[in-house]
Design an enzyme around this catalytic site. Structure first.
Site, short mmCIF file in Angstrom:
data_model
loop_
_atom_site.label_atom_id
_atom_site.label_comp_id
_atom_site.label_asym_id
_atom_site.label_seq_id
_atom_site.Cartn_x
_atom_site.Cartn_y
_atom_site.Cartn_z
N ASP A 73 0.92 -1.29 0.05
CA ASP A 73 0.00 -0.01 0.05
C ASP A 73 0.76 1.31 -0.09
O ASP A 73 1.78 1.27 0.64
CB ASP A 73 -0.88 -0.16 1.33
CG ASP A 73 -0.18 -0.20 2.51
OD1 ASP A 73 0.04 0.92 3.03
OD2 ASP A 73 -0.09 -1.19 3.02
N ASP A 162 -9.75 3.48 5.30
CA ASP A 162 -8.60 3.38 6.27
C ASP A 162 -9.20 4.35 7.73
O ASP A 162 -9.23 5.47 7.72
CB ASP A 162 -7.36 4.29 5.83
CG ASP A 162 -6.39 4.19 6.73
OD1 ASP A 162 -6.33 4.01 7.88
OD2 ASP A 162 -5.18 4.84 6.25
N GLU A 164 -8.50 4.67 11.62
CA GLU A 164 -7.50 4.36 12.59
C GLU A 164 -6.93 5.32 13.43
O GLU A 164 -7.93 6.62 13.47
CB GLU A 164 -6.16 3.81 12.01
CG GLU A 164 -5.53 4.92 11.01
CD GLU A 164 -4.18 4.45 10.27
OE1 GLU A 164 -3.19 4.41 11.06
OE2 GLU A 164 -4.01 4.25 9.14
#
Length: 274
Positions: A73, A162, A164
């Site tokens: 990634d 994503d 987080e």
């Protein structure tokens, strides 16, 4: 007429005053909060940015007898990526950061997203969530409109959320656990309405537990991309009995962020095709 004589102590007093001022300035600089200096600029976040700080260190993955397919990634901080080198090393799939919030698009997106595709990789795009700036639906639409869409060409993976640690402030973006779950649901529902696909969820178990209360309701529909830099994935978030992808290191070859797909290449193709 009186005679004015220079004061021999004045230069010394000025020197001492200057020395005191310099010392005070240095002291203030050393004791000032470091937040302003250490908080990154908006848009610079990337997948796994908080993992090393909050969830362990890099390790060598142990995948046992299971067939795994190597992936990477990437984000703007990696610049133009040497895709042919990665392909030759065995990397077969890739995700590229497309967007963050509703204020940032990756300036290297075209080279990274199209470059991986052009060497033969199966590729996808991801969105770095900032739940404290705009709604989940607004960010999902921004993501789809700026590279996060999907097409059934056998080479495009569904978009990834994503979600987080917040690199710009409070870890859970100032949201309660229930409010965070609602924000994520808003994003996922909007993404599916726009693309017909269930987005991948990228997260770390410790963050998910703290910030969603270890919510299990997304596991039946949304593939899990787990972040853990260790020899194994550890405990997964509630509801998921297995992971689809695992980001296992931030210090891999060519580009740092390397991942394992939990299956052979035909399973990567299956996810791409839906």
């Amino acid at each position: 007429m009186p005679v004015h004589r220079p004061n021999p102590l004045r230069p010394r007093r000025l020197f001492l005053a200057g020395l005191l001022l310099a010392t005070l300035t240095l002291t203030l600089a050393l004791t000032a909060p470091a937040d302003a200096a250490t908080t990154p600029s908006r848009g610079s976040a990337y997948m796994g940015m908080g993992v090393l700080a909050h969830d362990g260190s890099n390790g060598t993955p142990s995948t046992g007898d299971a067939t795994q397919t190597e992936g990477v990634d990437v984000a703007s901080y990696q610049g133009n990526v040497a895709w042919s080198t990665l392909w030759s090393s065995g990397v077969k799939w890739a995700y590229t950061k497309a967007t963050e919030g509703t204020y940032y698009t990756n300036p290297y997106f075209a080279q990274q997203y199209n470059g991986s595709y052009n060497v033969g990789m199966i590729r996808g795009a991801y969105h770095f969530a900032t739940p404290d700036t705009t709604s989940g639906a607004t960010q999902a639409n921004y993501f789809v409109d700026h590279g996060g869409g999907w097409s059934k060409d056998g080479k495009t993976l569904p978009g990834a959320l994503d979600i987080e640690w917040n690199p710009y402030g409070a870890a859970c973006y100032g949201k309660s656990q229930s409010a965070m779950v609602s924000w994520i649901a808003d994003f996922l529902n909007t993404y599916k309405a726009r693309t017909g696909r269930d987005a991948v969820i990228y997260t770390a178990t410790s963050w998910w537990t703290d910030c969603t209360g270890n919510y299990s309701g997304f596991a039946s529909a949304n593939p899990l991309w787990i972040a853990r830099y260790a020899s194994d994935v550890g405990t997964l978030p509630a509801g998921w009995s297995y992971y689809t992808m695992w980001q296992y290191t931030s210090s891999g070859p060519t580009v740092g962020d390397h991942d394992k797909f939990n299956g052979a290449l035909d399973r990567v193709v299956a996810l791409a095709n839906g």
